[in-house]
Write a protein that holds these residues in place. Structure first.
Motif, PDB file in Angstrom:
ATOM      1  N   GLU A 255      33.049  40.065  48.742  1.00 35.63           N
ATOM      2  CA  GLU A 255      33.657  41.407  48.232  1.00 35.63           C
ATOM      3  C   GLU A 255      35.066  41.212  47.717  1.00 35.63           C
ATOM      4  O   GLU A 255      35.835  40.358  48.127  1.00 35.63           O
ATOM      5  CB  GLU A 255      34.012  42.490  49.363  1.00 35.63           C
ATOM      6  CG  GLU A 255      32.442  43.060  49.833  1.00 35.63           C
ATOM      7  CD  GLU A 255      32.531  43.977  50.858  1.00 35.63           C
ATOM      8  OE1 GLU A 255      33.622  44.393  51.173  1.00 35.63           O
ATOM      9  OE2 GLU A 255      31.643  44.440  51.301  1.00 35.63           O
ATOM     10  N   ASN A 256      35.494  41.939  46.600  1.00 32.33           N
ATOM     11  CA  ASN A 256      36.768  41.948  46.160  1.00 32.33           C
ATOM     12  C   ASN A 256      37.187  40.582  45.820  1.00 32.33           C
ATOM     13  O   ASN A 256      38.336  40.303  45.786  1.00 32.33           O
ATOM     14  CB  ASN A 256      37.689  42.467  47.378  1.00 32.33           C
ATOM     15  CG  ASN A 256      37.479  43.825  47.767  1.00 32.33           C
ATOM     16  OD1 ASN A 256      37.210  44.691  46.980  1.00 32.33           O
ATOM     17  ND2 ASN A 256      37.493  44.132  48.977  1.00 32.33           N
ATOM     18  N   VAL A 257      36.334  39.915  44.877  1.00 35.16           N
ATOM     19  CA  VAL A 257      36.799  38.674  44.519  1.00 35.16           C
ATOM     20  C   VAL A 257      38.085  38.835  43.577  1.00 35.16           C
ATOM     21  O   VAL A 257      39.065  37.716  43.523  1.00 35.16           O
ATOM     22  CB  VAL A 257      35.588  38.008  43.579  1.00 35.16           C
ATOM     23  CG1 VAL A 257      36.124  36.668  42.823  1.00 35.16           C
ATOM     24  CG2 VAL A 257      34.451  37.477  44.779  1.00 35.16           C
ATOM     25  N   GLU A 258      37.998  39.667  42.702  1.00 30.71           N
ATOM     26  CA  GLU A 258      39.129  39.931  41.781  1.00 30.71           C
ATOM     27  C   GLU A 258      40.458  40.111  42.347  1.00 30.71           C
ATOM     28  O   GLU A 258      41.401  39.314  42.076  1.00 30.71           O
ATOM     29  CB  GLU A 258      38.609  40.918  40.634  1.00 30.71           C
ATOM     30  CG  GLU A 258      39.589  41.204  39.632  1.00 30.71           C
ATOM     31  CD  GLU A 258      39.449  42.338  38.565  1.00 30.71           C
ATOM     32  OE1 GLU A 258      40.428  42.873  37.980  1.00 30.71           O
ATOM     33  OE2 GLU A 258      38.135  42.635  38.625  1.00 30.71           O
ATOM     34  N   GLN A 259      40.461  40.923  43.365  1.00 28.81           N
ATOM     35  CA  GLN A 259      41.606  41.173  44.163  1.00 28.81           C
ATOM     36  C   GLN A 259      42.082  39.927  44.795  1.00 28.81           C
ATOM     37  O   GLN A 259      43.372  39.567  44.899  1.00 28.81           O
ATOM     38  CB  GLN A 259      41.363  42.162  45.172  1.00 28.81           C
ATOM     39  CG  GLN A 259      42.673  42.620  46.078  1.00 28.81           C
ATOM     40  CD  GLN A 259      43.723  43.169  45.304  1.00 28.81           C
ATOM     41  OE1 GLN A 259      43.597  43.397  44.185  1.00 28.81           O
ATOM     42  NE2 GLN A 259      45.137  43.061  45.983  1.00 28.81           N
ATOM     43  N   ALA A 260      41.175  39.078  45.442  1.00 35.69           N
ATOM     44  CA  ALA A 260      41.360  37.899  45.986  1.00 35.69           C
ATOM     45  C   ALA A 260      42.011  36.882  44.937  1.00 35.69           C
ATOM     46  O   ALA A 260      43.229  36.267  45.506  1.00 35.69           O
ATOM     47  CB  ALA A 260      40.363  37.005  46.561  1.00 35.69           C
ATOM     48  N   ARG A 261      41.598  36.751  43.870  1.00 32.84           N
ATOM     49  CA  ARG A 261      42.150  36.069  42.715  1.00 32.84           C
ATOM     50  C   ARG A 261      43.652  36.338  42.549  1.00 32.84           C
ATOM     51  O   ARG A 261      44.572  35.592  42.375  1.00 32.84           O
ATOM     52  CB  ARG A 261      41.175  36.312  41.594  1.00 32.84           C
ATOM     53  CG  ARG A 261      39.884  35.372  41.536  1.00 32.84           C
ATOM     54  CD  ARG A 261      40.242  33.922  41.663  1.00 32.84           C
ATOM     55  NE  ARG A 261      38.796  33.153  41.639  1.00 32.84           N
ATOM     56  CZ  ARG A 261      38.273  32.528  40.481  1.00 32.84           C
ATOM     57  NH1 ARG A 261      39.097  32.375  39.439  1.00 32.84           N
ATOM     58  NH2 ARG A 261      36.961  31.864  40.689  1.00 32.84           N
ATOM     59  N   LYS A 262      43.836  37.731  42.401  1.00 29.31           N
ATOM     60  CA  LYS A 262      45.271  38.244  42.284  1.00 29.31           C
ATOM     61  C   LYS A 262      46.156  37.654  43.431  1.00 29.31           C
ATOM     62  O   LYS A 262      47.425  37.306  43.205  1.00 29.31           O
ATOM     63  CB  LYS A 262      45.376  39.676  42.004  1.00 29.31           C
ATOM     64  CG  LYS A 262      44.624  40.077  40.857  1.00 29.31           C
ATOM     65  CD  LYS A 262      44.653  42.013  40.912  1.00 29.31           C
ATOM     66  CE  LYS A 262      44.081  42.157  39.504  1.00 29.31           C
ATOM     67  NZ  LYS A 262      44.134  43.794  39.326  1.00 29.31           N
ATOM     68  N   ILE A 263      45.699  37.981  44.490  1.00 28.59           N
ATOM     69  CA  ILE A 263      46.414  37.536  45.663  1.00 28.59           C
ATOM     70  C   ILE A 263      46.781  35.750  45.545  1.00 28.59           C
ATOM     71  O   ILE A 263      47.894  35.363  45.980  1.00 28.59           O
ATOM     72  CB  ILE A 263      45.719  37.758  47.133  1.00 28.59           C
ATOM     73  CG1 ILE A 263      45.861  39.361  47.074  1.00 28.59           C
ATOM     74  CG2 ILE A 263      46.385  37.128  48.376  1.00 28.59           C
ATOM     75  CD1 ILE A 263      45.095  39.841  48.261  1.00 28.59           C
ATOM     76  N   LEU A 264      45.680  35.220  45.352  1.00 27.32           N
ATOM     77  CA  LEU A 264      45.853  33.671  45.299  1.00 27.32           C
ATOM     78  C   LEU A 264      46.937  33.253  43.993  1.00 27.32           C
ATOM     79  O   LEU A 264      47.810  32.671  43.996  1.00 27.32           O
ATOM     80  CB  LEU A 264      44.658  32.983  44.846  1.00 27.32           C
ATOM     81  CG  LEU A 264      43.769  32.942  46.014  1.00 27.32           C
ATOM     82  CD1 LEU A 264      42.448  32.127  45.594  1.00 27.32           C
ATOM     83  CD2 LEU A 264      44.309  31.711  47.104  1.00 27.32           C
ATOM     84  N   ALA A 265      46.959  34.085  43.052  1.00 24.74           N
ATOM     85  CA  ALA A 265      47.768  33.854  41.630  1.00 24.74           C
ATOM     86  C   ALA A 265      49.076  34.216  42.080  1.00 24.74           C
ATOM     87  O   ALA A 265      50.151  33.411  41.697  1.00 24.74           O
ATOM     88  CB  ALA A 265      47.311  34.802  40.521  1.00 24.74           C
ATOM     89  N   ALA A 266      49.454  35.088  42.985  1.00 22.31           N
ATOM     90  CA  ALA A 266      50.773  35.324  43.354  1.00 22.31           C
ATOM     91  C   ALA A 266      51.313  34.116  44.010  1.00 22.31           C
ATOM     92  O   ALA A 266      52.532  34.358  44.014  1.00 22.31           O
ATOM     93  CB  ALA A 266      50.950  36.515  44.407  1.00 22.31           C
ATOM     94  N   LEU A 267      50.544  33.401  44.748  1.00 27.92           N
ATOM     95  CA  LEU A 267      50.796  32.018  45.378  1.00 27.92           C
ATOM     96  C   LEU A 267      50.666  30.901  44.428  1.00 27.92           C
ATOM     97  O   LEU A 267      51.161  29.734  44.845  1.00 27.92           O
ATOM     98  CB  LEU A 267      50.077  31.656  46.598  1.00 27.92           C
ATOM     99  CG  LEU A 267      50.050  32.882  47.596  1.00 27.92           C
ATOM    100  CD1 LEU A 267      48.859  32.715  48.763  1.00 27.92           C
ATOM    101  CD2 LEU A 267      51.210  32.752  48.459  1.00 27.92           C
ATOM    102  N   GLN A 268      50.513  31.059  43.213  1.00 29.27           N
ATOM    103  CA  GLN A 268      50.375  30.213  42.233  1.00 29.27           C
ATOM    104  C   GLN A 268      49.169  29.417  42.523  1.00 29.27           C
ATOM    105  O   GLN A 268      49.260  28.219  42.126  1.00 29.27           O
ATOM    106  CB  GLN A 268      51.693  29.225  42.178  1.00 29.27           C
ATOM    107  CG  GLN A 268      53.173  29.800  41.952  1.00 29.27           C
ATOM    108  CD  GLN A 268      53.138  30.496  40.574  1.00 29.27           C
ATOM    109  OE1 GLN A 268      52.903  29.743  39.604  1.00 29.27           O
ATOM    110  NE2 GLN A 268      53.627  31.869  40.329  1.00 29.27           N
ATOM    111  N   TRP A 269      48.207  29.916  42.991  1.00 34.19           N
ATOM    112  CA  TRP A 269      46.919  29.173  43.319  1.00 34.19           C
ATOM    113  C   TRP A 269      45.574  29.746  42.747  1.00 34.19           C
ATOM    114  O   TRP A 269      45.734  30.944  42.401  1.00 34.19           O
ATOM    115  CB  TRP A 269      46.693  29.047  44.681  1.00 34.19           C
ATOM    116  CG  TRP A 269      47.548  28.290  45.664  1.00 34.19           C
ATOM    117  CD1 TRP A 269      48.519  27.257  45.344  1.00 34.19           C
ATOM    118  CD2 TRP A 269      47.838  28.096  46.733  1.00 34.19           C
ATOM    119  NE1 TRP A 269      49.180  26.723  46.110  1.00 34.19           N
ATOM    120  CE2 TRP A 269      48.892  27.344  47.325  1.00 34.19           C
ATOM    121  CE3 TRP A 269      47.457  29.127  48.140  1.00 34.19           C
ATOM    122  CZ2 TRP A 269      49.390  27.016  48.532  1.00 34.19           C
ATOM    123  CZ3 TRP A 269      47.899  28.881  49.248  1.00 34.19           C
ATOM    124  CH2 TRP A 269      48.988  27.934  49.592  1.00 34.19           C
ATOM    125  N   GLY A 270      44.653  28.944  42.702  1.00 31.35           N
ATOM    126  CA  GLY A 270      43.271  29.290  42.425  1.00 31.35           C
ATOM    127  C   GLY A 270      42.592  29.096  43.517  1.00 31.35           C
ATOM    128  O   GLY A 270      43.005  28.842  44.696  1.00 31.35           O
TER     129      GLY A 270
END
Length: 322
Positions: A255-270
Motif C-alpha cells: 500500500e501507498n507506494v507513491e507516498q513511500a517514494r515521496k518519503i524516500l525522495a525527501a531523504l534523497q533516496w529511491g
C-alpha cells in the motif's frame, strides 16, 4: 477452588498479554548521521521511521549523533541497533562494533553511487585544484568528519595523498565539520574551501537555495558506492526478517507506494537494494592505498620498519583482491 483456578488463569493471561505487548513495543534505535541540523533531519526521517514501526510492529527511534564516532560507539555498546552510515563508518562498525551491512541506499534516479566534492565560493576565483594548491598557504580549509567517506577518506586520497600534499601543512588553517556546516561556511565566507558531496548539494539546493548558488565545485571524485544500512549482527533473526521485509518492499510494493517514494525522495533516496560486507571492499582498498602512499612519502621512518609496514599493506590488498 474453581474461583481460585479461574483467578489464576486470568492472572496468567494478563501476564502473557503484558509480555506480548512489551514484545510488540520493542524499541530499536536507528542511528542517523548528523550531516546537517538535527531539526532538518528529524522532519525528513520521522515519516520513514513511523512507517517502519507500523509495518514491523517494532518501535524505531531516531538516534542522532554529532559525529560518526557517536553512532559507531553506540552500536558497539548496543545503544544503536541499525544505522544509516557512510562506507568508511560502516567499515568501523563491522570491524569494531559487531556490525553487518544488509542493504544499500540508491538515489532517486536509482543510482547506487554518489560523489565527493571540493567546493569554494564562486567569488573566490578558485576554479579547480590547481588554483587551490597555488593559494593554499593563504586559505582556510574545512575537512569532513574523520569517519566520513565523502567528507574525508575519498578527498584525503584523491585530492591530497595522490598529489603528495598534506592538508595540515599546506593550508593557513584547517578545521573540520559536517557536510552542511562545511557548505554554509564556504557560502558565508567563513572558510575558503571545504569537502562536500552531491547528495548534500541536492539537499542544500532545496533548503538553502541561495547558499547553494554561491558554491563552486572545484573537484568531483570518481563514483563512490552508495551508503549502506548496517545492523547489529546479533539482532534476533525474527527481528532482522521484519526489518528486511519492510526495507526491500518500501516504495516497491504494498500500500501507498507513491507516498513511500515521496518519503524516500525527501531523504534523497529511491528504494533500497540488498547488500553485504563485500560492498566495503573498494573503500578498504582505497584506505590501504592511501596509507601506503603516506608511508612511502615518510622520509623519517626507519627503512626496515617502513618496508615491513608496506609489505603488510600489500598483503592485505592481495587478500581483498581474492
Amino acid at each position: 477452588m474453581f474461583s481460585r483456578l479461574l483467578s489464576g488463569l486470568l492472572v496468567s493471561a494478563m501476564l502473557l498479554g503484558s509480555a506480548l505487548t512489551a514484545q510488540a513495543q520493542q524499541t530499536l534505535n536507528f542511528g542517523i548521521i548528523s550531516t546537517e541540523s538535527s531539526q532538518n533531519l528529524k522532519s525528513r526521517w520521522d515519516p520513514f521511521l513511523e512507517d517502519m514501526s507500523k509495518a514491523t510492529g517494532l518501535k524505531f527511534k531516531a538516534f542522532f549523533a554529532s559525529d560518526y564516532a557517536g553512532i559507531i560507539e553506540g552500536m558497539r555498546f548496543k545503544k544503536v541497533d541499525l544505522s544509516w552510515v557512510g562506507n568508511k563508518g560502516a567499515i568501523m562498525m563491522v570491524d569494531r562494533a559487531n556490525g553487518e551491512v544488509f542493504a544499500q541506499t540508491r538515489d532517486v534516479e536509482g543510482n547506487v553511487g554518489y560523489y565527493s566534492y571540493m567546493i569554494a565560493n564562486k567569488k573566490s576565483g578558485i576554479k579547480n585544484l590547481e588554483d587551490m594548491f597555488a593559494r593554499a598557504s593563504e586559505l582556510t580549509f574545512s575537512n569532513g568528519d574523520p569517519n566520513s567517506t565523502s567528507g574525508f577518506l575519498v578527498p584525503g586520497y584523491y585530492v591530497f595523498a595522490k598529489n603528495g600534499k598534506d592538508p595540515k601543512k599546506i593550508f593557513k588553517r584547517m578545521v573540520a565539520a559536517n557536510h552542511e556546516s562545511n557548505a554554509l561556511a564556504v557560502a558565508n565566507g567563513q572558510v575558503d574551501v571545504a569537502t562536500f558531496n552531491n547528495e548534500g548539494m541536492g539537499r542544500l539546493e532545496t533548503v538553502y537555495p541561495d547558499k547553494a548558488a554561491q558554491l563552486e565545485i572545484i573537484w568531483k571524485s570518481p563514483l563512490i558506492p552508495s551508503d549502506p544500512l548496517v545492523w547489529r549482527k546479533d539482532l534476533p533473526e525474527e527481528t532482522k526478517k521484519k526489518i528486511t521485509d519492510f526495507i526491500f518492499s518500501y516504495g516497491v510494493k504494498g500500500e501507498n507506494v507513491e507516498q513511500a517514494r515521496k518519503i524516500l525522495a525527501a531523504l534523497q533516496w529511491g528504494p533500497f537494494v540488498k547488500s553485504d560486507n563485500s560492498q566495503l571492499i573498494p573503500l578498504r582498498q582505497l584506505e590501504l592505498f592511501r596509507a601506503k602512499t603516506v608511508l612511502e612519502g615518510n622520509k623519517d621512518m626507519d627503512a626496515k620498519e617502513k618496508a615491513a609496514k608496506i609489505a603488510e599493506i600489500e598483503r592485505k590488498l592481495a587478500e581483498l583482491g581474492k
